[in-house]
Design a protein around this motif. Structure first.
Motif, PDB file in Angstrom:
ATOM      1  N   ILE A   1       5.774 -13.452  -9.489  1.00  0.00           N
ATOM      2  CA  ILE A   1       6.124 -14.517  -8.537  1.00  0.00           C
ATOM      3  C   ILE A   1       7.052 -13.975  -7.457  1.00  0.00           C
ATOM      4  CG2 ILE A   1       7.197 -16.777  -8.253  1.00  0.00           C
ATOM      5  CD1 ILE A   1       6.379 -17.477 -11.065  1.00  0.00           C
ATOM      6  N   ALA A   2       7.989 -13.098  -7.841  1.00  0.00           N
ATOM      7  CA  ALA A   2       8.903 -12.495  -6.858  1.00  0.00           C
ATOM      8  C   ALA A   2       8.107 -11.727  -5.799  1.00  0.00           C
ATOM      9  CB  ALA A   2       9.890 -11.569  -7.560  1.00  0.00           C
ATOM     10  N   ALA A   3       7.074 -11.004  -6.246  1.00  0.00           N
ATOM     11  CA  ALA A   3       6.224 -10.262  -5.306  1.00  0.00           C
ATOM     12  C   ALA A   3       5.500 -11.218  -4.360  1.00  0.00           C
ATOM     13  CB  ALA A   3       5.216  -9.417  -6.080  1.00  0.00           C
ATOM     14  N   CYS A   4       4.990 -12.306  -4.915  1.00  0.00           N
ATOM     15  CA  CYS A   4       4.251 -13.279  -4.091  1.00  0.00           C
ATOM     16  C   CYS A   4       5.160 -13.949  -3.066  1.00  0.00           C
ATOM     17  CB  CYS A   4       3.603 -14.328  -4.985  1.00  0.00           C
ATOM     18  SG  CYS A   4       2.299 -13.682  -6.067  1.00  0.00           S
ATOM     19  N   ILE A   5       6.366 -14.321  -3.483  1.00  0.00           N
ATOM     20  CA  ILE A   5       7.303 -14.989  -2.572  1.00  0.00           C
ATOM     21  C   ILE A   5       7.781 -14.027  -1.490  1.00  0.00           C
ATOM     22  CG2 ILE A   5       9.630 -15.961  -2.432  1.00  0.00           C
ATOM     23  CD1 ILE A   5       9.124 -17.311  -5.097  1.00  0.00           C
ATOM     24  N   THR A   6       8.113 -12.800  -1.886  1.00  0.00           N
ATOM     25  CA  THR A   6       8.568 -11.813  -0.909  1.00  0.00           C
ATOM     26  C   THR A   6       7.465 -11.536   0.114  1.00  0.00           C
ATOM     27  OG1 THR A   6       9.949 -10.779  -2.609  1.00  0.00           O
ATOM     28  CG2 THR A   6       9.550  -9.501  -0.615  1.00  0.00           C
ATOM     29  N   GLY A   7       6.229 -11.499  -0.344  1.00  0.00           N
ATOM     30  CA  GLY A   7       5.109 -11.250   0.551  1.00  0.00           C
ATOM     31  C   GLY A   7       4.934 -12.315   1.618  1.00  0.00           C
ATOM     32  N   VAL A   8       5.283 -13.558   1.283  1.00  0.00           N
ATOM     33  CA  VAL A   8       5.158 -14.654   2.253  1.00  0.00           C
ATOM     34  C   VAL A   8       5.996 -14.380   3.497  1.00  0.00           C
ATOM     35  CG1 VAL A   8       5.693 -17.096   2.661  1.00  0.00           C
ATOM     36  CG2 VAL A   8       4.571 -16.402   0.540  1.00  0.00           C
ATOM     37  N   GLY A   9       7.220 -13.888   3.298  1.00  0.00           N
ATOM     38  CA  GLY A   9       8.105 -13.666   4.428  1.00  0.00           C
ATOM     39  C   GLY A   9       8.078 -12.270   5.010  1.00  0.00           C
ATOM     40  N   ARG A  10       7.516 -11.305   4.265  1.00  0.00           N
ATOM     41  CA  ARG A  10       7.627  -9.910   4.689  1.00  0.00           C
ATOM     42  C   ARG A  10       6.301  -9.249   5.078  1.00  0.00           C
ATOM     43  NH1 ARG A  10      12.178 -11.161   5.148  1.00  0.00           N
ATOM     44  NH2 ARG A  10      14.026 -10.320   4.113  1.00  0.00           N
ATOM     45  N   THR A  11       5.172  -9.868   4.788  1.00  0.00           N
ATOM     46  CA  THR A  11       3.878  -9.265   5.124  1.00  0.00           C
ATOM     47  C   THR A  11       3.754  -8.992   6.617  1.00  0.00           C
ATOM     48  OG1 THR A  11       2.800 -10.345   3.246  1.00  0.00           O
ATOM     49  CG2 THR A  11       1.369  -9.537   4.984  1.00  0.00           C
ATOM     50  N   VAL A  12       4.397  -9.842   7.416  1.00  0.00           N
ATOM     51  CA  VAL A  12       4.342  -9.684   8.871  1.00  0.00           C
ATOM     52  C   VAL A  12       4.927  -8.340   9.318  1.00  0.00           C
ATOM     53  CG1 VAL A  12       6.593 -10.783   9.275  1.00  0.00           C
ATOM     54  CG2 VAL A  12       4.837 -10.857  11.064  1.00  0.00           C
ATOM     55  N   ASN A  13       5.805  -7.762   8.501  1.00  0.00           N
ATOM     56  CA  ASN A  13       6.411  -6.472   8.836  1.00  0.00           C
ATOM     57  C   ASN A  13       5.536  -5.286   8.421  1.00  0.00           C
ATOM     58  OD1 ASN A  13       8.708  -7.802   9.787  1.00  0.00           O
ATOM     59  ND2 ASN A  13       9.612  -7.850   7.747  1.00  0.00           N
ATOM     60  N   GLY A  14       4.393  -5.577   7.807  1.00  0.00           N
ATOM     61  CA  GLY A  14       3.506  -4.517   7.334  1.00  0.00           C
ATOM     62  C   GLY A  14       3.538  -4.426   5.824  1.00  0.00           C
ATOM     63  N   TRP A  15       2.387  -4.269   5.214  1.00  0.00           N
ATOM     64  CA  TRP A  15       2.326  -4.227   3.756  1.00  0.00           C
ATOM     65  C   TRP A  15       3.037  -3.004   3.193  1.00  0.00           C
ATOM     66  CZ3 TRP A  15       0.035  -0.099   1.328  1.00  0.00           C
ATOM     67  CH2 TRP A  15      -0.834   0.699   2.103  1.00  0.00           C
ATOM     68  N   GLU A  16       3.225  -1.966   4.014  1.00  0.00           N
ATOM     69  CA  GLU A  16       3.893  -0.751   3.546  1.00  0.00           C
ATOM     70  C   GLU A  16       5.351  -1.019   3.157  1.00  0.00           C
ATOM     71  OE1 GLU A  16       0.773   0.394   6.625  1.00  0.00           O
ATOM     72  OE2 GLU A  16       2.383  -1.091   6.445  1.00  0.00           O
ATOM     73  N   GLN A  17       5.956  -2.070   3.737  1.00  0.00           N
ATOM     74  CA  GLN A  17       7.354  -2.374   3.427  1.00  0.00           C
ATOM     75  C   GLN A  17       7.550  -2.739   1.960  1.00  0.00           C
ATOM     76  OE1 GLN A  17       9.403  -6.042   4.551  1.00  0.00           O
ATOM     77  NE2 GLN A  17      10.813  -4.838   5.804  1.00  0.00           N
ATOM     78  N   ALA A  18       6.474  -3.193   1.317  1.00  0.00           N
ATOM     79  CA  ALA A  18       6.562  -3.566  -0.097  1.00  0.00           C
ATOM     80  C   ALA A  18       6.886  -2.375  -0.988  1.00  0.00           C
ATOM     81  CB  ALA A  18       5.252  -4.202  -0.550  1.00  0.00           C
ATOM     82  N   PHE A  19       6.724  -1.163  -0.440  1.00  0.00           N
ATOM     83  CA  PHE A  19       6.998   0.056  -1.204  1.00  0.00           C
ATOM     84  C   PHE A  19       8.496   0.395  -1.189  1.00  0.00           C
ATOM     85  CE2 PHE A  19       6.601   4.735  -2.011  1.00  0.00           C
ATOM     86  CZ  PHE A  19       5.895   4.647  -3.192  1.00  0.00           C
ATOM     87  N   ALA A  20       9.302  -0.440  -0.515  1.00  0.00           N
ATOM     88  CA  ALA A  20      10.736  -0.185  -0.399  1.00  0.00           C
ATOM     89  C   ALA A  20      11.380  -0.055  -1.770  1.00  0.00           C
ATOM     90  CB  ALA A  20      11.408  -1.305   0.396  1.00  0.00           C
ATOM     91  N   SER A  21      12.232   0.932  -1.896  1.00  0.00           N
ATOM     92  CA  SER A  21      12.894   1.224  -3.170  1.00  0.00           C
ATOM     93  C   SER A  21      13.661   0.035  -3.727  1.00  0.00           C
ATOM     94  CB  SER A  21      13.849   2.410  -2.972  1.00  0.00           C
ATOM     95  OG  SER A  21      14.724   2.554  -4.049  1.00  0.00           O
ATOM     96  N   ARG A  22      14.259  -0.783  -2.836  1.00  0.00           N
ATOM     97  CA  ARG A  22      15.123  -1.871  -3.304  1.00  0.00           C
ATOM     98  C   ARG A  22      14.374  -2.905  -4.138  1.00  0.00           C
ATOM     99  NH1 ARG A  22      14.483  -2.267   2.130  1.00  0.00           N
ATOM    100  NH2 ARG A  22      13.486  -4.117   3.022  1.00  0.00           N
ATOM    101  N   TYR A  23      13.060  -3.035  -3.917  1.00  0.00           N
ATOM    102  CA  TYR A  23      12.299  -4.035  -4.669  1.00  0.00           C
ATOM    103  C   TYR A  23      11.985  -3.595  -6.105  1.00  0.00           C
ATOM    104  CZ  TYR A  23      11.398  -6.197  -0.079  1.00  0.00           C
ATOM    105  OH  TYR A  23      11.533  -6.789   1.155  1.00  0.00           O
ATOM    106  N   THR A  24      12.054  -2.305  -6.370  1.00  0.00           N
ATOM    107  CA  THR A  24      11.620  -1.816  -7.688  1.00  0.00           C
ATOM    108  C   THR A  24      12.558  -2.234  -8.811  1.00  0.00           C
ATOM    109  OG1 THR A  24      12.720   0.320  -7.292  1.00  0.00           O
ATOM    110  CG2 THR A  24      10.389   0.160  -6.716  1.00  0.00           C
ATOM    111  N   THR A  25      13.796  -2.627  -8.478  1.00  0.00           N
ATOM    112  CA  THR A  25      14.710  -3.136  -9.504  1.00  0.00           C
ATOM    113  C   THR A  25      14.200  -4.463 -10.060  1.00  0.00           C
ATOM    114  OG1 THR A  25      16.569  -2.042  -8.395  1.00  0.00           O
ATOM    115  CG2 THR A  25      17.135  -3.762  -9.950  1.00  0.00           C
ATOM    116  N   ILE A  26      13.340  -5.127  -9.316  1.00  0.00           N
ATOM    117  CA  ILE A  26      12.711  -6.366  -9.783  1.00  0.00           C
ATOM    118  C   ILE A  26      11.310  -6.084 -10.328  1.00  0.00           C
ATOM    119  CG2 ILE A  26      11.874  -8.650  -9.065  1.00  0.00           C
ATOM    120  CD1 ILE A  26      14.071  -8.560  -6.867  1.00  0.00           C
TER     121      ILE A  26
END
Length: 436
Positions: free
Chosen positions: A303-328
């Motif tokens: 769910i965290a991935a889905c919610i983050t994607g709603v607001g961040r997909t506009v910045n490019g899907w590559e941003q999802a690879f950011a290290s800070r998200y891996t703690t979740i």
């Protein structure tokens, strides 16, 4: 085989080693000067110094987050150390250690026999170097605190089933998580999953949890200021492929070699956890209910991935690879491993062919994990070093702001006109920083 008494110290050492390595690289590459969002703490430090700090200052949102508890902890540490940022990095390590210990407690309560390999696996995931952005930046305390709140909430809902203390601690953990980082709001449905699957929880307990959830969300969004990214909230609906790729990249990043490989890793993990859940459901439905915390943690990551994607997909899907998200996101492979382990235990091989097939499956999954984990950790160490060297080049700006150019200041904060008076404010408070 080593005797049990001789094996135990080795197991403990193996569990501690990942944390020791992380701390080593924190000492080597951790940022001890304010960087980017961290400069937003300076006005609060100034108000605290002048005894004008109010609750509304702590309540004020940061982007789309209300980080009340991280602000309080960072201000307390800064007050007693003259803002020694290294203490924030140490605090992150302490919080991560508590996350690890609570996860071990959940593992013991949901498994009759706890494999020492599983404990080592937990340590490797919690103290993965691919979380380098969070390890090296004190500001990321918000994510560690949020994750700790989520784990504590799920732990309490499982430990004190049907008891008032369990409900109180679960609600408290969910509140801590919600007011530490935006995705902490996902903790509420995760705890609800545990309560629905464990029959000891009565309808009145679930109603109280839902009421607490509604109150937290309403309070969270009361007088909520719209962020710039909110203008693109419906971008994901117009670009479902990019959104799906963002979500999969987010979920696979903790074991993804490269950002373009992460979605494949996520699909493999999702297939494995689905297979495990189906198998456990077939052989022992009661056991699946007992494993509710791991289903909840997997759901939390998804769910965290889905919610983050709603607001961040506009910045490019590559941003999802950011290290800070891996703690979740690491909770998905972690939960998958636990569920797979129980699935294999519940489905014994009755002939040589099946035993060979099971062994081959286990060896393949283990080898894949080792390869991916080692690769991501090497990448994490390398990126952590590059990041530290780049940012520390601008450390002189804090000592000699009068000669610092805008280009150097932008390394520390995107707006030089904002950071210059804040450097002076720190100097006036007697807070000094120096390059390593």
């Amino acid at each position: 085989m080593l005797p049990a008494l001789g094996r135990k110290p080795l197991i403990v050492m193996a569990m501690i080693l990942p944390a020791v390595l992380v701390f080593h690289y924190i000492r080597k590459f951790g940022l001890t000067i304010p960087y980017y969002d961290q400069w937003e703490l300076v006005p609060l430090l100034e108000k605290m110094h002048n005894h004008t700090l109010t609750l509304s200052d702590l309540w004020r949102q940061h982007n789309e987050h209300r980080i009340i508890f991280p602000k309080i902890l960072m201000l307390v540490l800064a007050h007693f150390s003259n803002w020694n940022i290294f203490l924030e990095l140490c605090a992150n390590m302490v919080i991560a250690t508590f996350i690890f210990l609570f996860l071990l407690s959940i593992l013991r309560s949901t498994s009759d026999i706890t494999s020492f390999w599983m404990k080592i696996f937990f340590s490797l995931m919690v103290f993965s170097m691919f979380q380098y952005e969070n390890w090296s930046w004190g500001w990321q305390m918000q994510i560690f605190l949020s994750v700790l709140g989520s784990v504590v909430a799920i732990w309490a809902a499982n430990k004190w089933k049907g008891r008032g203390i369990g409900l109180a601690v679960a609600v408290s953990g969910a509140v801590l998580s919600s007011y530490s980082f935006n995705t902490g709001l996902v903790t509420w449905p995760a705890v609800l999953v545990v309560m629905l699957l464990r029959k000891e929880w009565k309808r009145k307990h679930i109603v109280i949890l839902l009421l607490a959830c509604i109150a937290t969300i309403l309070l969270y969004y009361y007088n909520f200021a719209k962020c710039r990214s909110h203008s693109f909230l419906f971008f994901f609906l117009k670009h479902p492929y990019l959104y799906a790729r963002f979500v999969l990249t987010y979920l696979g990043a903790s074991l993804g070699l490269k950002y373009y490989f992460a979605p494949i890793v996520a699909l493999i993990i999702l297939a494995l956890i689905s297979l495990a859940i189906i198998n456990i459901w077939r052989f022992d439905r009661q056991k699946l209910r007992e494993l509710a915390p791991w289903l909840a943690l997997a759901l939390y990551a998804i769910i965290a991935a889905c919610i983050t994607g709603v607001g961040r997909t506009v910045n490019g899907w590559e941003q999802a690879f950011a290290s800070r998200y891996t703690t979740i996101s690491f909770f998905l492979p972690l939960s998958t491993a636990v569920l797979l382990w129980h699935s294999i235990k519940l489905n014994p091989a009755r002939n040589k062919k099946k035993r060979l097939r099971k062994l081959l499956f286990t060896v393949t999954i283990t080898a894949m994990f080792i390869l991916l984990y080692i690769s991501t950790c090497f990448t994490g160490v390398q990126e952590m070093g590059i990041r530290a060297r780049r940012i520390n080049r601008a450390a002189f700006c804090l000592t000699y702001p009068q000669i610092a150019d805008d280009w150097s200041l932008k390394i520390l904060y995107p707006e030089p006109k904002v950071i210059r008076p804040r450097i002076k404010a720190l100097s006036d408070m007697g807070i000094k920083f120096s390059d390593r």
